[in-house]
Scaffold this motif. Structure first.
Motif, PDB file in Angstrom:
ATOM      1  N   HIS A 104       0.843  -1.196   0.000  1.00 22.42           N
ATOM      2  CA  HIS A 104       0.000   0.000   0.000  1.00 22.42           C
ATOM      3  C   HIS A 104       0.879   1.247   0.000  1.00 22.42           C
ATOM      4  CE1 HIS A 104      -3.573  -2.347   0.593  1.00 22.42           C
ATOM      5  NE2 HIS A 104      -3.208  -2.780   1.793  1.00 22.42           N
ATOM      6  N   PRO A 105       0.394   2.348  -0.556  1.00 21.33           N
ATOM      7  CA  PRO A 105       1.124   3.621  -0.409  1.00 21.33           C
ATOM      8  C   PRO A 105       1.349   3.935   1.063  1.00 21.33           C
ATOM      9  CG  PRO A 105      -0.684   3.836  -1.983  1.00 21.33           C
ATOM     10  CD  PRO A 105      -0.849   2.496  -1.331  1.00 21.33           C
ATOM     11  N   ARG A 106       2.410   4.664   1.365  1.00 16.51           N
ATOM     12  CA  ARG A 106       2.772   4.905   2.757  1.00 16.51           C
ATOM     13  C   ARG A 106       1.617   5.501   3.557  1.00 16.51           C
ATOM     14  NH1 ARG A 106       3.976   3.267   7.095  1.00 16.51           N
ATOM     15  NH2 ARG A 106       4.734   4.742   8.642  1.00 16.51           N
ATOM     16  N   ASP A 107       0.834   6.399   2.963  1.00 11.36           N
ATOM     17  CA  ASP A 107      -0.255   7.023   3.705  1.00 11.36           C
ATOM     18  C   ASP A 107      -1.455   6.100   3.870  1.00 11.36           C
ATOM     19  OD1 ASP A 107      -0.994   6.992   1.083  1.00 11.36           O
ATOM     20  OD2 ASP A 107      -1.712   9.074   1.022  1.00 11.36           O
ATOM     21  N   ARG A 108      -1.381   4.878   3.294  1.00  9.58           N
ATOM     22  CA  ARG A 108      -2.462   3.899   3.446  1.00  9.58           C
ATOM     23  C   ARG A 108      -2.012   2.656   4.211  1.00  9.58           C
ATOM     24  NH1 ARG A 108      -7.395   5.475   2.840  1.00  9.58           N
ATOM     25  NH2 ARG A 108      -8.025   3.389   2.135  1.00  9.58           N
ATOM     26  N   GLN A 109      -0.782   2.668   4.691  1.00 11.15           N
ATOM     27  CA  GLN A 109      -0.277   1.519   5.430  1.00 11.15           C
ATOM     28  C   GLN A 109      -0.712   1.583   6.895  1.00 11.15           C
ATOM     29  OE1 GLN A 109       3.957   1.082   5.007  1.00 11.15           O
ATOM     30  NE2 GLN A 109       3.870   0.843   2.780  1.00 11.15           N
ATOM     31  N   ASP A 110      -1.037   0.418   7.438  1.00  9.12           N
ATOM     32  CA  ASP A 110      -1.417   0.306   8.848  1.00  9.12           C
ATOM     33  C   ASP A 110      -0.239  -0.312   9.602  1.00  9.12           C
ATOM     34  OD1 ASP A 110      -2.467  -0.177  11.329  1.00  9.12           O
ATOM     35  OD2 ASP A 110      -4.222  -1.298  10.637  1.00  9.12           O
ATOM     36  N   ASP A 111       0.525   0.514  10.299  1.00  4.65           N
ATOM     37  CA  ASP A 111       1.722   0.021  10.976  1.00  4.65           C
ATOM     38  C   ASP A 111       1.393  -0.940  12.111  1.00  4.65           C
ATOM     39  OD1 ASP A 111       3.386   1.439   9.320  1.00  4.65           O
ATOM     40  OD2 ASP A 111       3.479   3.199  10.627  1.00  4.65           O
ATOM     41  N   ILE A 112       0.238  -0.785  12.711  1.00  2.00           N
ATOM     42  CA  ILE A 112      -0.126  -1.651  13.843  1.00  2.00           C
ATOM     43  C   ILE A 112      -0.370  -3.076  13.372  1.00  2.00           C
ATOM     44  CG2 ILE A 112      -1.813  -2.068  15.656  1.00  2.00           C
ATOM     45  CD1 ILE A 112       0.045   0.286  16.172  1.00  2.00           C
ATOM     46  N   ILE A 113      -1.158  -3.252  12.320  1.00  2.00           N
ATOM     47  CA  ILE A 113      -1.423  -4.604  11.841  1.00  2.00           C
ATOM     48  C   ILE A 113      -0.165  -5.211  11.212  1.00  2.00           C
ATOM     49  CG2 ILE A 113      -2.219  -4.040   9.503  1.00  2.00           C
ATOM     50  CD1 ILE A 113      -4.396  -6.178   9.889  1.00  2.00           C
ATOM     51  N   ILE A 114       0.704  -4.391  10.625  1.00  2.00           N
ATOM     52  CA  ILE A 114       1.972  -4.892  10.096  1.00  2.00           C
ATOM     53  C   ILE A 114       2.823  -5.466  11.221  1.00  2.00           C
ATOM     54  CG2 ILE A 114       4.179  -4.134   9.126  1.00  2.00           C
ATOM     55  CD1 ILE A 114       2.646  -2.327   7.240  1.00  2.00           C
ATOM     56  N   GLU A 115       2.905  -4.737  12.353  1.00  2.00           N
ATOM     57  CA  GLU A 115       3.685  -5.232  13.481  1.00  2.00           C
ATOM     58  C   GLU A 115       3.048  -6.481  14.090  1.00  2.00           C
ATOM     59  OE1 GLU A 115       4.234  -2.060  16.220  1.00  2.00           O
ATOM     60  OE2 GLU A 115       5.568  -0.921  14.885  1.00  2.00           O
ATOM     61  N   ALA A 116       1.725  -6.534  14.121  1.00  2.00           N
ATOM     62  CA  ALA A 116       1.045  -7.716  14.659  1.00  2.00           C
ATOM     63  C   ALA A 116       1.315  -8.936  13.789  1.00  2.00           C
ATOM     64  CB  ALA A 116      -0.453  -7.448  14.763  1.00  2.00           C
ATOM     65  N   ILE A 117       1.216  -8.778  12.472  1.00  2.00           N
ATOM     66  CA  ILE A 117       1.466  -9.896  11.563  1.00  2.00           C
ATOM     67  C   ILE A 117       2.919 -10.351  11.663  1.00  2.00           C
ATOM     68  CG2 ILE A 117       1.597 -10.553   9.126  1.00  2.00           C
ATOM     69  CD1 ILE A 117      -0.782  -8.699   8.601  1.00  2.00           C
ATOM     70  N   MET A 118       3.846  -9.394  11.756  1.00  2.00           N
ATOM     71  CA  MET A 118       5.264  -9.740  11.859  1.00  2.00           C
ATOM     72  C   MET A 118       5.542 -10.517  13.143  1.00  2.00           C
ATOM     73  SD  MET A 118       8.540  -7.246  11.325  1.00  2.00           S
ATOM     74  CE  MET A 118       8.025  -6.097  12.616  1.00  2.00           C
ATOM     75  N   PHE A 119       4.941 -10.101  14.253  1.00  2.00           N
ATOM     76  CA  PHE A 119       5.121 -10.836  15.501  1.00  2.00           C
ATOM     77  C   PHE A 119       4.513 -12.229  15.399  1.00  2.00           C
ATOM     78  CE2 PHE A 119       3.578 -12.260  19.633  1.00  2.00           C
ATOM     79  CZ  PHE A 119       4.728 -12.174  20.396  1.00  2.00           C
ATOM     80  N   ASN A 120       3.312 -12.332  14.836  1.00  2.00           N
ATOM     81  CA  ASN A 120       2.670 -13.646  14.702  1.00  2.00           C
ATOM     82  C   ASN A 120       3.527 -14.596  13.879  1.00  2.00           C
ATOM     83  OD1 ASN A 120       0.505 -12.539  16.082  1.00  2.00           O
ATOM     84  ND2 ASN A 120      -0.654 -12.081  14.222  1.00  2.00           N
ATOM     85  N   ARG A 121       4.061 -14.104  12.766  1.00  2.00           N
ATOM     86  CA  ARG A 121       4.895 -14.954  11.912  1.00  2.00           C
ATOM     87  C   ARG A 121       6.157 -15.404  12.632  1.00  2.00           C
ATOM     88  NH1 ARG A 121       8.417 -12.019   7.539  1.00  2.00           N
ATOM     89  NH2 ARG A 121       9.335 -11.416   9.555  1.00  2.00           N
ATOM     90  N   ASP A 122       6.840 -14.461  13.286  1.00  2.00           N
ATOM     91  CA  ASP A 122       8.130 -14.774  13.896  1.00  2.00           C
ATOM     92  C   ASP A 122       7.978 -15.618  15.156  1.00  2.00           C
ATOM     93  OD1 ASP A 122       9.154 -13.306  11.864  1.00  2.00           O
ATOM     94  OD2 ASP A 122       9.781 -11.598  13.082  1.00  2.00           O
ATOM     95  N   ILE A 123       6.935 -15.371  15.935  1.00  2.00           N
ATOM     96  CA  ILE A 123       6.792 -16.116  17.186  1.00  2.00           C
ATOM     97  C   ILE A 123       6.484 -17.584  16.916  1.00  2.00           C
ATOM     98  CG2 ILE A 123       4.309 -15.871  17.598  1.00  2.00           C
ATOM     99  CD1 ILE A 123       7.152 -15.426  20.175  1.00  2.00           C
ATOM    100  N   LEU A 124       5.937 -17.902  15.750  1.00  2.00           N
ATOM    101  CA  LEU A 124       5.716 -19.307  15.404  1.00  2.00           C
ATOM    102  C   LEU A 124       7.041 -20.060  15.316  1.00  2.00           C
ATOM    103  CD1 LEU A 124       2.850 -19.127  12.735  1.00  2.00           C
ATOM    104  CD2 LEU A 124       2.692 -19.897  15.107  1.00  2.00           C
ATOM    105  N   ASP A 125       8.103 -19.387  14.878  1.00  2.00           N
ATOM    106  CA  ASP A 125       9.423 -20.021  14.863  1.00  2.00           C
ATOM    107  C   ASP A 125       9.882 -20.337  16.280  1.00  2.00           C
ATOM    108  OD1 ASP A 125       9.584 -19.907  12.128  1.00  2.00           O
ATOM    109  OD2 ASP A 125      10.732 -18.038  12.070  1.00  2.00           O
TER     110      ASP A 125
END
Length: 349
Positions: A104-125
């Motif tokens: 998404h363009p920077r002004d349409r990005q949701d940083d909160i859900i990005i951080e949540a998805i990144m944590f979910n992916r990494d914590i599975l490891d």
């Protein structure tokens, strides 16, 4: 322990995002601000990571199923639950999901859900590695090595990334099959009790041995000697069994040994409620964070081809060294005439 510290370094964050600091503040967990190798920090941090992860995925089940309570999942069929699980993995715990939001363009990005998805992916490891060690599944541990390298390179943990590069080089290229099999079977994890789900890393097993030698079964008295210590140390495994049997029969320490944290469910429920109120798993294009509050993606940094090639080449340069092909028999001192005469005499004999 190093993986725990890596997660702390990456996801601690600030009070303005949904990192670990946010969770620790909600749960009022003290002593977790700075990583440490002393005391029970590792136990406290690993437990906190698992609690935060469980709260994340509980919230995801509610979001994906469109419910407000996990109890309502009983109304769905196994096939529907499997479909929900696949959606959670694909849309909220994968690199593809991260890429979709970052496109998404920077002004349409949701940083909160990005951080949540990144944590979910990494914590599975982290959960996968922890479970693989506990059940003694060395195949899964071996499969995790490339992902761990990406994480350590992305987090600038050069010592661990170099160690894993050496390990993969040995496992996949240099060691003979019998050595690889020996390493996997006898050098990674051990089960000192023989009970299911009781495997430990070998270094942790050695720490337990040191504790029992120096404290639990300490050898004291005027007749103590190294020879006597060798004899008593060899008997420690049997003495452990006797101690555990007596404790089980008398029940004097049973509560202390099997007691679990009574606040676990309360902590997870509190975190889940906070995540539900904040809607961290709902896309909101108006949630942008300042650059300094955005969490880094260690896996993305470490798997970048340019960065990866640079680290591998640096490791390779240090690995390839010049080696002497001559032999020096002087042992660091100049031989005397008498030494040369003795050598000539031995040669003539």
């Amino acid at each position: 322990m190093s993986l725990c510290h890596s997660f702390h370094h990456q996801f601690y964050g600030s009070s303005r995002n949904i990192g670990l600091r946010h969770a620790f503040d909600i749960l009022k967990r003290k002593g977790l601000a700075s990583p440490s190798t002393q005391g029970n920090f590792y136990q406290m941090l690993s437990e906190a990571l698992l609690h935060v992860a469980e709260a994340h995925f509980r919230d995801l089940w509610c979001v994906v199923a469109g419910i407000d309570s996990l109890e309502k999942l009983r109304d769905y069929s196994p096939e529907q639950l499997l479909n929900f699980a696949n959606i959670i993995l694909d849309k909220y715990a994968s690199t593809n999901a991260l890429d979709e939001h970052r496109m998404h363009p920077r002004d349409r990005q949701d940083d909160i859900i990005i951080e949540a998805i990144m944590f979910n992916r990494d914590i599975l490891d982290f959960i996968n590695l922890d479970d693989a060690i506990r059940v003694g599944d060395v195949g899964r541990i071996r499969d995790m090595l490339p992902r761990l390298i990406f994480r350590y390179i992305g987090g600038n943990h050069t010592n661990y990334s170099t160690e894993l590069l050496e390990l993969i080089q040995g496992l996949e290229r240099e060691w003979p099959d019998d050595l690889v099999l020996f390493m996997l079977r006898f050098c990674w994890v051990a089960n000192p009790t023989g009970k299911p789900n009781a495997f430990l890393p070998f270094d942790e097993v050695m720490e337990h041995n040191i504790r029992d030698t120096k404290e639990t079964f300490e050898t004291l008295g005027p007749s103590t000697s190294w020879e006597y210590l060798k004899k008593t140390t060899a008997s420690i495994p049997m003495r452990r069994k006797i101690k555990d049997h007596v404790e089980d029969q008398i029940n004097s320490f049973h509560r202390g040994k099997s007691h679990t944290d009574p606040d676990k469910e309360d902590d997870i429920t509190t975190l889940q409620a906070s995540y539900a109120r904040s809607k961290i798993h709902h896309y909101n294009p108006r949630r942008q964070l300042p650059k300094e509050d955005q969490l880094e993606d260690y896996n993305a940094k470490g798997s970048d081809l340019h960065t990866l090639a640079k680290v591998i080449n640096s490791w390779l340069e240090k690995r390839i060294t010049k080696r002497a092909t001559t032999e020096d028999w002087t042992y660091g001192y100049e031989s005397s005439e008498q030494d040369n005469a003795d050598i000539d005499m031995q040669a003539s004999m």
